[in-house]
Design an enzyme around this catalytic site. Structure first.
Site, PDB file in Angstrom:
ATOM      1  CB  THR A  80      47.565  24.037  40.098  1.00 51.07           C
ATOM      2  OG1 THR A  80      47.533  23.674  38.728  1.00 51.07           O
ATOM      3  CG2 THR A  80      48.936  23.827  40.663  1.00 51.07           C
ATOM      4  CE  LYS A 112      48.700  38.038  38.863  1.00 48.20           C
ATOM      5  NZ  LYS A 112      49.869  37.361  38.311  1.00 48.20           N
ATOM      6  N   GLY A 134      50.321  36.164  44.292  1.00 48.74           N
ATOM      7  CA  GLY A 134      50.283  34.841  44.927  1.00 48.74           C
ATOM      8  C   GLY A 134      50.538  34.855  46.420  1.00 48.74           C
ATOM      9  CD  GLU A 176      46.700  33.435  34.056  1.00 45.39           C
ATOM     10  OE1 GLU A 176      45.489  33.211  34.120  1.00 45.39           O
ATOM     11  OE2 GLU A 176      47.446  33.410  35.057  1.00 45.39           O
TER      12      GLU A 176
HETATM   13  N1  HSE Z   1      49.998  33.574  35.066  1.00 43.34           N
HETATM   14  C1  HSE Z   1      50.222  34.173  36.337  1.00 43.34           C
HETATM   15  C2  HSE Z   1      51.668  34.610  36.427  1.00 43.34           C
HETATM   16  C3  HSE Z   1      49.876  33.189  37.427  1.00 43.34           C
HETATM   17  O1  HSE Z   1      52.455  34.184  35.570  1.00 43.34           O
HETATM   18  O2  HSE Z   1      52.000  35.403  37.284  1.00 43.34           O
HETATM   19  C4  HSE Z   1      49.803  33.802  38.783  1.00 43.34           C
HETATM   20  O3  HSE Z   1      48.834  34.794  38.875  1.00 43.34           O
END
Ligand code: HSE
Length: 412
Positions: free
Chosen positions: A10, A193, A122, A178
């Site tokens: 993506t 994160k 993001g 994920e």
């Molecule tokens: N799986 C992650 C989320 C994707 O839901 O935030 C973005 O890092």
């Protein structure tokens, strides 16, 4: 700038399209390395290869962009690229959280940049913000919703009456969960994160295995009703604050959040980060934490900064006084438990609410942070922190003088 791209999922595909539509950047993708080259894709077939050396050993390629999901393969690729004098832009939060100190030392040694804005939240420019601001302005605390999938599930379940299964299926369908959604639900993704952000916020090196965290799998209607009755919502909150002992408290744990709190405004797959600093007071960054274009936009922004040789300086690592973690503090917590025989009262130094009616059983009170890892491991308990949960040991000691009662229990 000549790029070699790893991954055409993506985010990789979105990046390809963004670069196509931004010729003024002067960026060319020379090769894209994918695992299988048998699919029809939106870019010319000759661009693709399955041989990583066509990128890693190509002297024309000065920058490697790594956007694959396999963290171990990503680590090998990133390390090799840095050691061979290439700049690296990556979004691989799992890989970064596991290897950050080593990769920081490595990219400095080889005098190349390693940038990863897209790895946490993001599209929100949180890493660059933490890097460039708050040098002199003391960061009292930082809290965030950093995982879109769990936030989507919590808001869909408790604000739109969807079931957990239904909400998770939708998060998967919309493409932000994920590949293995337990990474989201059990809090691993948010913890990864948060480890990255703690490095930039406070200069802290912490491996996810040493961070106190949990996910949302045991949160249910009973907790949501408790929240609603009090004007709260539930969020999976990543939190850190400077403690009076000169160290930092940090964790990722579900928390009740007042409806007027900025994090209550963060709904569905959105992310948000709130910083409280000495001079600027409260600042709130909000935006999309996942998805093709938002994430690719952050990757492209990193690529673009390479034109002026941007690199993270990790100033907090050297100058922050708060660059180590401490568990010498207390939290205000609500713990729901299945039956009277399993009441978790032994974890509490003080309790101010206790319902033990066999139907919904919970205790609310004060727990020493050193007991949190063990408490969170007890999967028959549901732990949700109260708003403004952290209380410093100094404050509790001051209370102690009044009550004379507080002492931290020792558990076997
Ligand atoms: N799986 C992650 C989320 C994707 O839901 O935030 C973005 O890092």
């Amino acid at each position: 700038m000549t790029l070699g791209l790893f991954g055409y999922g993506t985010v990789g595909e979105s990046l390809y399209k963004l670069i196509e539509t931004t010729p003024e950047l002067g960026v060319t993708i020379k090769k894209v390395c994918v695992r299988y080259n048998d699919k029809k894709r939106s870019a010319p077939k000759e661009l693709f290869t399955v041989n990583r050396d066509e990128i890693l050993k190509d002297p024309d390629i000065d920058t490697v962009v790594e956007l694959i999901s396999d963290a171990d393969a990503a680590y090998t690729i990133v390390k090799f690229a840095i050691e061979h004098g290439k700049h690296v832009v990556t979004a691989n939060k799992k890989m970064l959280a596991a290897h950050l100190p080593e990769l920081i030392a490595l990219h400095k040694q080889h005098n190349v940049s390693l940038l990863y804005e897209a790895s946490a939240c993001g599209s929100i420019p949180i890493i660059r913000n933490l890097e460039e601001y708050y040098d002199n302005d003391k960061l009292y605390s930082i809290k965030g919703v950093v995982n879109g999938s769990t936030n989507y599930i919590l808001t869909s379940m408790f604000e739109e009456q969807k079931s957990f299964k239904e909400a998770l299926a939708k998060a998967q369908e919309l493409g932000f969960a994920e590949a293995d959604p337990s990474l989201d639900i059990e809090g691993h993704d948010a913890a990864n994160k948060w480890c990255i952000l703690l490095k930039h916020a406070y200069g802290i090196d912490v491996h996810p295995s040493n961070l106190t965290y949990t996910g949302i799998e045991s949160i249910d209607e009973a907790d949501a009703s408790y929240a609603t009755e009090r004007g709260w919502v539930i969020r999976l909150v990543a939190y850190a604050c400077a403690l009076p002992n000169g160290k930092t408290a940090a964790f990722v744990i579900p928390a009740f959040v007042h409806k007027t709190d900025q994090l209550a405004f963060v709904r569905h797959e959105y992310n948000g980060v709130v910083m409280d600093t000495k001079f600027s007071s409260i600042q709130f960054l909000y935006g999309k934490g996942a998805g093709g274009n938002p994430t690719a936009g952050a990757v492209l922004s990193d690529i673009s900064t390479l034109r002026y040789h941007y690199t993270y300086e990790y100033r907090k690592q050297h100058f922050s006084e708060q660059n180590s973690l401490s568990d010498d503090y207390f939290v205000q917590a609500y713990v729901r438990y299945p039956s009277s025989a399993e009441a978790p009262t032994h974890y509490f130094v003080a309790m101010n609410e206790w319902q033990n009616n066999g139907d919904t059983n919970f205790v609310k009170g004060t727990v020493h942070a050193s007991l949190l890892p063990k408490l969170l491991q007890e999967k028959h308990y549901t732990v949700v922190l109260l708003p403004n949960a952290v209380v410093s040991s100094e404050d509790v000691k001051a209370l102690d003088k009044v009550s004379g009662k507080i002492h931290v229990p020792t558990l076997n």
